[in-house]
Design a protein around this motif. Sequence first.
Motif, PDB file in Angstrom:
ATOM      1  N   LEU A   3      -1.950 -12.225  -7.833  1.00  0.00           N
ATOM      2  CA  LEU A   3      -3.008 -11.555  -7.062  1.00  0.00           C
ATOM      3  C   LEU A   3      -4.292 -11.502  -7.896  1.00  0.00           C
ATOM      4  O   LEU A   3      -4.266 -11.071  -9.057  1.00  0.00           O
ATOM      5  N   GLY A  24      -3.204   6.517  -6.927  1.00  0.00           N
ATOM      6  CA  GLY A  24      -4.339   6.253  -6.052  1.00  0.00           C
ATOM      7  C   GLY A  24      -3.909   5.579  -4.771  1.00  0.00           C
ATOM      8  O   GLY A  24      -2.733   5.617  -4.400  1.00  0.00           O
ATOM      9  N   ARG A  25      -4.863   4.966  -4.117  1.00  0.00           N
ATOM     10  CA  ARG A  25      -4.591   4.296  -2.838  1.00  0.00           C
ATOM     11  C   ARG A  25      -5.274   2.949  -2.812  1.00  0.00           C
ATOM     12  O   ARG A  25      -6.170   2.687  -3.614  1.00  0.00           O
ATOM     13  N   GLY A  61      -0.106   4.367  -4.305  1.00  0.00           N
ATOM     14  CA  GLY A  61       0.766   4.278  -5.488  1.00  0.00           C
ATOM     15  C   GLY A  61       0.720   5.619  -6.212  1.00  0.00           C
ATOM     16  O   GLY A  61       0.221   6.588  -5.662  1.00  0.00           O
ATOM     17  N   LYS A 115      -8.573  -1.008  -4.592  1.00  0.00           N
ATOM     18  CA  LYS A 115      -7.639  -0.042  -5.168  1.00  0.00           C
ATOM     19  C   LYS A 115      -8.476   1.070  -5.802  1.00  0.00           C
ATOM     20  O   LYS A 115      -9.355   0.791  -6.619  1.00  0.00           O
ATOM     21  N   GLY A 159      -2.322 -10.994   2.920  1.00  0.00           N
ATOM     22  CA  GLY A 159      -2.262 -10.805   4.366  1.00  0.00           C
ATOM     23  C   GLY A 159      -0.949 -10.302   4.933  1.00  0.00           C
ATOM     24  O   GLY A 159      -0.904  -9.726   6.010  1.00  0.00           O
TER      25      GLY A 159
HETATM   26  C1  7HD Z   1      -2.529   2.621  -5.717  1.00  0.00           C
HETATM   27  C2  7HD Z   1      -1.628   1.474  -5.396  1.00  0.00           C
HETATM   28  C3  7HD Z   1      -0.997   1.143  -4.191  1.00  0.00           C
HETATM   29  C4  7HD Z   1      -0.295   0.000  -4.467  1.00  0.00           C
HETATM   30  C5  7HD Z   1       0.592  -0.765  -3.556  1.00  0.00           C
HETATM   31  N1  7HD Z   1      -0.238  -1.512  -2.606  1.00  0.00           N
HETATM   32  C6  7HD Z   1      -0.757  -2.747  -2.740  1.00  0.00           C
HETATM   33  C7  7HD Z   1      -1.423  -3.026  -1.553  1.00  0.00           C
HETATM   34  C8  7HD Z   1      -2.091  -4.288  -1.172  1.00  0.00           C
HETATM   35  C9  7HD Z   1      -2.894  -5.035  -2.051  1.00  0.00           C
HETATM   36 CL1  7HD Z   1      -3.171  -4.492  -3.664  1.00  0.00          CL
HETATM   37  C10 7HD Z   1      -3.463  -6.248  -1.639  1.00  0.00           C
HETATM   38  N2  7HD Z   1      -3.276  -6.724  -0.385  1.00  0.00           N
HETATM   39  C11 7HD Z   1      -2.517  -5.998   0.476  1.00  0.00           C
HETATM   40  N3  7HD Z   1      -2.194  -6.283   1.761  1.00  0.00           N
HETATM   41  C12 7HD Z   1      -1.434  -5.272   2.196  1.00  0.00           C
HETATM   42  C13 7HD Z   1      -0.897  -5.271   3.546  1.00  0.00           C
HETATM   43  C14 7HD Z   1      -1.033  -6.327   4.424  1.00  0.00           C
HETATM   44  N4  7HD Z   1      -0.391  -5.969   5.555  1.00  0.00           N
HETATM   45  C15 7HD Z   1      -0.272  -6.773   6.781  1.00  0.00           C
HETATM   46  N5  7HD Z   1       0.131  -4.770   5.443  1.00  0.00           N
HETATM   47  C16 7HD Z   1      -0.158  -4.331   4.206  1.00  0.00           C
HETATM   48  C17 7HD Z   1       0.261  -3.025   3.699  1.00  0.00           C
HETATM   49  N6  7HD Z   1      -1.230  -4.349   1.232  1.00  0.00           N
HETATM   50  C18 7HD Z   1      -1.917  -4.791   0.136  1.00  0.00           C
HETATM   51  C19 7HD Z   1      -1.239  -1.917  -0.735  1.00  0.00           C
HETATM   52  N7  7HD Z   1      -0.549  -0.980  -1.425  1.00  0.00           N
HETATM   53  N8  7HD Z   1      -0.519  -0.368  -5.710  1.00  0.00           N
HETATM   54  O1  7HD Z   1      -1.307   0.536  -6.293  1.00  0.00           O
END
Ligand code: 7HD
Length: 287
Positions: free
Chosen positions: A77, A27-28, A24, A44, A97
């Motif tokens: 979430l 961050g990541r 985002g 995060k 997921g």
């Molecule tokens: C910094 C920043 C990045 C982001 C956006 N973001 C949220 C996720 C994320 C979260 Cl917070 C929770 N569960 C996740 N599952 C995934 C995911 C699942 N699959 C199969 N592929 C993905 C991608 N992403 C999740 C990742 N980035 N917000 O603040």
Amino acid sequence: LDQPLVPKQFHLGMFEIGRPLGKGKFGRVYLARERSTGFICALKVLYKSELQQGTGVEKQVRREIEIQSNLRHPNILKLYGHFHDSKRIFLILEFAGKGELYKHLRRENRFPEWKAAQYIAQMAAALRYLHRKHVIHRDIKPENILVGIHGEIKISDFGWSVHAPNNRRKTLCGTLDYLPPEMIKSGSKDNWYTEKVDLWSLGVLMYEFLVGEAPFEDTPIMTHKRIARADMTIPEWVSKEAKDLIKKLLVLDPEKRIPLEEVQQHPWIIKHCVKGERASNREKPLK
Ligand SMILES: Cc1cc(Cn2cc(-c3c(Cl)cnc4nc(-c5cn(C)nc5C)[nH]c34)cn2)no1
């Protein structure tokens, strides 16, 4: 058992870090596993240096932690905990997921009405829960929604949410598309508004799910104008029930927007979401 991460003090050594899940502005997010329990979560990572540029983002992160830690709803979430080291802040989040909803929307272009109706019903349930706690999300859009392993949606990113009533100006960053008229109207210093802003955004979200683009999508100037007049056209191939609900959400006067309880009872939602509906009018078997 849904709160297995019990210890109050977390630190980075407690986690094995997996693949990056996304990034985002500040961050990541990484897949992570808590070593002692094997619990899978999303970590995060936000860099303090990037937050401290006086943009007020640090306050947003504090608010995100304070608000999201106290919420427990299947369509929100979970934030299990947080910790920091000298350079970074870590949020321990629920792992969704099936990832980010907007990627599914872009890939599928738009959702069939039965899928859009299930998502809007889940959003309405989550917003009712938030509003009962006097939390306004204020940033409902596909980018802030994740999809759980069973296809259920999860509102994430509470960086813009506030406890009502609030007169904090929302500095404009990112898309204008989802802003309600009362938030873009200039003039009054205090952007005093209510939970009704989330109803407007729910209407924009419903439109985008069904049509594949936002109702007021245009150049920034034109988007501004079109929002202020609720100037949108709904394609004729959208069902009349769906058209009816969109029109009851995208109402200029916040007080006249259909309440969430009535969204959940709307014929379009009942038609697609209530179990026991005659199979004949169901394209996809309900789970
Ligand atoms: C910094 C920043 C990045 C982001 C956006 N973001 C949220 C996720 C994320 C979260 Cl917070 C929770 N569960 C996740 N599952 C995934 C995911 C699942 N699959 C199969 N592929 C993905 C991608 N992403 C999740 C990742 N980035 N917000 O603040």
